[in-house]
Enzyme design. Structure first.
Site, PDB file in Angstrom:
ATOM      1  N   ASP A  64     -39.677 -38.360  -6.063  1.00  0.00           N
ATOM      2  CA  ASP A  64     -39.905 -39.580  -6.820  1.00  0.00           C
ATOM      3  C   ASP A  64     -41.183 -39.488  -7.653  1.00  0.00           C
ATOM      4  O   ASP A  64     -42.280 -39.307  -7.118  1.00  0.00           O
ATOM      5  CB  ASP A  64     -39.993 -40.738  -5.830  1.00  0.00           C
ATOM      6  CG  ASP A  64     -40.132 -42.070  -6.527  1.00  0.00           C
ATOM      7  OD1 ASP A  64     -39.144 -42.492  -7.136  1.00  0.00           O
ATOM      8  OD2 ASP A  64     -41.227 -42.653  -6.497  1.00  0.00           O
TER       9      ASP A  64
ATOM     10  N   THR B  18     -39.164 -43.171 -13.526  1.00  0.00           N
ATOM     11  CA  THR B  18     -40.592 -42.868 -13.583  1.00  0.00           C
ATOM     12  C   THR B  18     -40.847 -41.455 -14.094  1.00  0.00           C
ATOM     13  O   THR B  18     -41.767 -41.243 -14.888  1.00  0.00           O
ATOM     14  CB  THR B  18     -41.250 -43.024 -12.201  1.00  0.00           C
ATOM     15  OG1 THR B  18     -40.513 -42.253 -11.248  1.00  0.00           O
ATOM     16  CG2 THR B  18     -41.236 -44.469 -11.766  1.00  0.00           C
ATOM     17  N   THR B  19     -40.031 -40.496 -13.638  1.00  0.00           N
ATOM     18  CA  THR B  19     -40.226 -39.123 -14.106  1.00  0.00           C
ATOM     19  C   THR B  19     -39.912 -39.039 -15.590  1.00  0.00           C
ATOM     20  O   THR B  19     -40.664 -38.445 -16.375  1.00  0.00           O
ATOM     21  CB  THR B  19     -39.326 -38.155 -13.319  1.00  0.00           C
ATOM     22  OG1 THR B  19     -39.462 -38.434 -11.929  1.00  0.00           O
ATOM     23  CG2 THR B  19     -39.710 -36.719 -13.581  1.00  0.00           C
TER      24      THR B  19
ATOM     25  N   ASP C 204     -35.104 -47.433  -5.017  1.00  0.00           N
ATOM     26  CA  ASP C 204     -34.783 -47.225  -6.428  1.00  0.00           C
ATOM     27  C   ASP C 204     -33.381 -47.735  -6.745  1.00  0.00           C
ATOM     28  O   ASP C 204     -33.165 -48.412  -7.748  1.00  0.00           O
ATOM     29  CB  ASP C 204     -34.816 -45.722  -6.786  1.00  0.00           C
ATOM     30  CG  ASP C 204     -36.234 -45.219  -7.007  1.00  0.00           C
ATOM     31  OD1 ASP C 204     -37.177 -45.999  -6.797  1.00  0.00           O
ATOM     32  OD2 ASP C 204     -36.387 -44.038  -7.387  1.00  0.00           O
TER      33      ASP C 204
HETATM   34  P1  ADP Z   1     -36.394 -40.575 -12.892  1.00  0.00           P
HETATM   35  O1  ADP Z   1     -37.632 -40.659 -12.051  1.00  0.00           O
HETATM   36  O2  ADP Z   1     -36.721 -40.536 -14.336  1.00  0.00           O
HETATM   37  O3  ADP Z   1     -35.387 -41.594 -12.541  1.00  0.00           O
HETATM   38  P2  ADP Z   1     -34.581 -38.690 -11.744  1.00  0.00           P
HETATM   39  O4  ADP Z   1     -34.950 -37.426 -11.059  1.00  0.00           O
HETATM   40  O5  ADP Z   1     -34.059 -39.801 -10.932  1.00  0.00           O
HETATM   41  O6  ADP Z   1     -35.815 -39.127 -12.578  1.00  0.00           O
HETATM   42  O7  ADP Z   1     -33.511 -38.292 -12.863  1.00  0.00           O
HETATM   43  C1  ADP Z   1     -32.933 -39.246 -13.691  1.00  0.00           C
HETATM   44  C2  ADP Z   1     -32.082 -38.589 -14.740  1.00  0.00           C
HETATM   45  O8  ADP Z   1     -31.007 -37.852 -14.139  1.00  0.00           O
HETATM   46  C3  ADP Z   1     -31.432 -39.629 -15.642  1.00  0.00           C
HETATM   47  O9  ADP Z   1     -31.574 -39.232 -16.967  1.00  0.00           O
HETATM   48  C4  ADP Z   1     -29.984 -39.624 -15.197  1.00  0.00           C
HETATM   49  O10 ADP Z   1     -29.095 -40.002 -16.222  1.00  0.00           O
HETATM   50  C5  ADP Z   1     -29.804 -38.186 -14.815  1.00  0.00           C
HETATM   51  N1  ADP Z   1     -28.650 -37.951 -13.940  1.00  0.00           N
HETATM   52  C6  ADP Z   1     -28.264 -38.616 -12.836  1.00  0.00           C
HETATM   53  N2  ADP Z   1     -27.124 -38.100 -12.327  1.00  0.00           N
HETATM   54  C7  ADP Z   1     -26.777 -37.074 -13.122  1.00  0.00           C
HETATM   55  C8  ADP Z   1     -25.692 -36.133 -13.146  1.00  0.00           C
HETATM   56  N3  ADP Z   1     -24.742 -36.134 -12.229  1.00  0.00           N
HETATM   57  N4  ADP Z   1     -25.681 -35.205 -14.139  1.00  0.00           N
HETATM   58  C9  ADP Z   1     -26.661 -35.181 -15.059  1.00  0.00           C
HETATM   59  N5  ADP Z   1     -27.683 -36.016 -15.107  1.00  0.00           N
HETATM   60  C10 ADP Z   1     -27.758 -36.970 -14.161  1.00  0.00           C
HETATM   61 MG    MG Z   2     -34.361 -41.837 -10.776  1.00  0.00          MG
END
Ligand code: ADP
Ligand code: MG
Length: 514
Positions: free
Chosen positions: A56, A89-90, A381
């Site tokens: 996270d 957040t990332t 989240d």
């Molecule tokens: P954040 O802290 O920004 O939420 P995450 O590590 O949760 O970071 O990643 C979020 C990103 O991953 C988003 O852009 C979301 O659309 C993408 N995402 C989620 N599931 C998938 C998937 N199955 N394939 C590709 N991208 C995905």
């Molecule tokens: Mg996320």
């Protein structure tokens, strides 16, 4: 002429700019590898040896103990993102870092900071329009909400649980607290308890608190409970015990003991007669009173925490009472059931059903502390994104599709912008590419090839993301694969990243006191 104390440090002009930009970029770089479903975890060890394992962004940045003031501003981006929408957040930190990187190049080319700031703000406006164009057309139903929850959890350590089954629990929880006025997110709690497989994670229709019955002989379960919440010490008031008795005969001693006994007996009887069958008090309860009430079948919790008392009051509709004489039936709260359960070292009380079921608790189980902690963050989240999506009714395609669409629109708009500002607007579009590029990189693909393919697919199909499913990566419409994010998460990420980056770029003088 010296106007500053000798000890203060001052950096000016380009030096100040580049030091700030570097610090900001470094922060973004530190979370980049955690982005997306195939993102890695980080293990953070603090000075006392405490370990946190997480994926996270906000958690990582907060645990990192970052000191550089400009770097701190990126931590704030993650924090405000977490606070406003609960996810992304990332993404926000990574975009902010790349906006800074692009700005650095522009400064090298002698583009003035003010021009960059203006260009970025203009581009951010266009980005918001691009997001609006990506919003789903139909209603955000349970199916989509589950997809939103699942998309936010993929890649997180969810123990032995599938993101799918967790997503179902999360949506059920949010639907449970939906009223005509909207979603009452604060009525959903997450309570973690180590010691079982994460499969035992369940939804409790009520609240769970860390409290134990005041006496072993008390019932472990009370049905149809009338609940009293007191801020009353049940016993001989401490002041009176300390008072010195001038006792010079056995009779006087016996009298004193009798007086105390009858005072205690009085409290016990008053409570028993009040009709309350479950009593929570923030103060002490005398053992004699506990024992008497246990005999009457009353379940008592003493020395409960203030926040637990508040939770009980808000869930059951009880009123807190400060003096036993004031206790009336109308002060009672209600629940279908109050029960206690022991989990090894921990005792928990469950207040469930009836009025208490206005609140709901995701009761998270898992084998180790690290598993439940990360599960708690993932569920937190997911609860946030589901309520965000439900509140606005707007979702956008994930997997980089929205970022590609934004970059495309901003880049096209740049062509119509005069002067050097055009360079800044184009740079903004380039900075947005970092999201799909990073998603590709984290799945082991070549980021440049993936970006080229993705742009081509976006050109021809309109909606194209880099969808990860286990080991497979496909370029297609994320809506068809259930990869969706709330539109507000993307909006917030653009806004907070732009704000932080432009604020940092504008600084040309850093004066630090010793
Ligand atoms: P954040 O802290 O920004 O939420 P995450 O590590 O949760 O970071 O990643 C979020 C990103 O991953 C988003 O852009 C979301 O659309 C993408 N995402 C989620 N599931 C998938 C998937 N199955 N394939 C590709 N991208 C995905
Ligand atoms: Mg996320």
């Amino acid at each position: 002429m010296f106007i500053l104390s000798e000890d203060s440090q001052r950096t000016q002009g380009r030096d100040a700019q580049s030091s700030n930009i570097m610090a900001g970029k470094a922060v973004a770089e530190s979370v980049r590898t955690t982005l997306g479903p195939r993102g890695m975890d980080k293990m953070l060890v603090d000075s006392s040896g405490e370990v946190v394992i997480t994926n996270d962004g906000a958690t990582i940045l907060n645990e990192m103990d970052i000191e550089h003031p400009a770097a701190q501003m990126l931590v704030e981006v993650a924090d405000s993102q977490e606070e406003e929408v609960g996810d992304g957040t990332t993404t926000a930190a990574v975009i902010a870092g790349n906006l800074l990187g692009e700005a650095e190049d522009l400064i090298e080319q002698d583009v003035h900071a003010t021009t960059i700031v203006e260009g970025y703000h203009e581009a951010a406006e266009i980005a918001l329009e691009a997001i609006a164009e990506q919003v789903n057309e139909g209603e955000v139903d349970d199916e989509i909400l589950k997809q939103v929850a699942e998309s936010s959890m993929t890649g997180k350590g969810t123990g032995g649980l599938t993101a799918e089954s967790l997503a179902e629990t999360v949506v059920e929880a949010i639907r449970h607290v939906e009223t005509d006025e909207g979603v009452e997110r604060e009525n959903v709690a997450v309570h973690t308890q180590v010691g079982a497989s994460s499969n035992a994670t369940e939804l409790v229709p009520g609240i769970v608190i860390d409290e134990e019955a005041a006496h072993d002989a008390m019932p472990s379960e009370v049905e149809d409970a009338s609940i009293a919440v007191l801020d009353v010490e049940l016993g001989v008031r401490t002041g009176e015990i300390d008072a010195e008795y001038a006792i010079d005969s056995i009779d006087q001693l016996n009298q004193a003991i009798d007086a105390e006994e009858s005072e205690v007996q009085g409290y016990a009887e008053t409570l028993a007669e009040s009709g309350a069958d479950v009593v929570f008090t923030t103060d002490d309860v005398d053992d004699r009173i506990s024992s008497f009430l246990a005999g009457e079948g009353v379940l008592v919790f003493d020395n409960i925490g203030n926040s637990d008392a508040r939770q009980i009051v808000s869930a059951t509709g009880a009123s807190r009472v400060g003096a036993l004489d004031d206790l009336e039936e109308s002060d009672f709260g209600a629940a279908d059931r109050v029960r206690t359960k022991n989990y090894g070292d921990d005792d928990l009380a469950f207040v469930e059903g009836g009025a208490a079921a206005e609140a709901v608790t995701v009761f998270v189980r898992g084998g180790t502390e690290h598993v439940v902690d990360e599960l708690e963050r993932a569920i937190g989240d997911a609860l946030d994104v589901v309520s965000t999506a439900l509140a606005s009714g707007e979702v956008v395609p994930g997997a980089g599709a929205t970022e590609i669409a934004i970059a495309d629109k901003v880049r096209s708009a740049a062509a119509g912008i005069e002067g050097r500002k055009q360079l800044a607007v184009t740079a903004f579009a380039d900075a947005l590419d970092v999201v799909p590029r990073t998603l590709a990189g984290n799945t082991g693909q070549d980021p440049i090839d993936a970006l080229v393919d993705l742009r081509a697919a976006h050109e021809s199909e309109g909606r194209a993301g880099l969808i990860t499913d286990g080991e497979d990566v496909t370029i297609d419409d994320p809506f068809e694969y259930g990869v969706v994010d709330p539109a507000d998460v993307k909006r917030e990420a653009i806004e907070s990243a732009t704000e932080a980056a432009t604020m940092i770029v504008r600084i040309d003088d850093v004066i630090a006191a010793e």
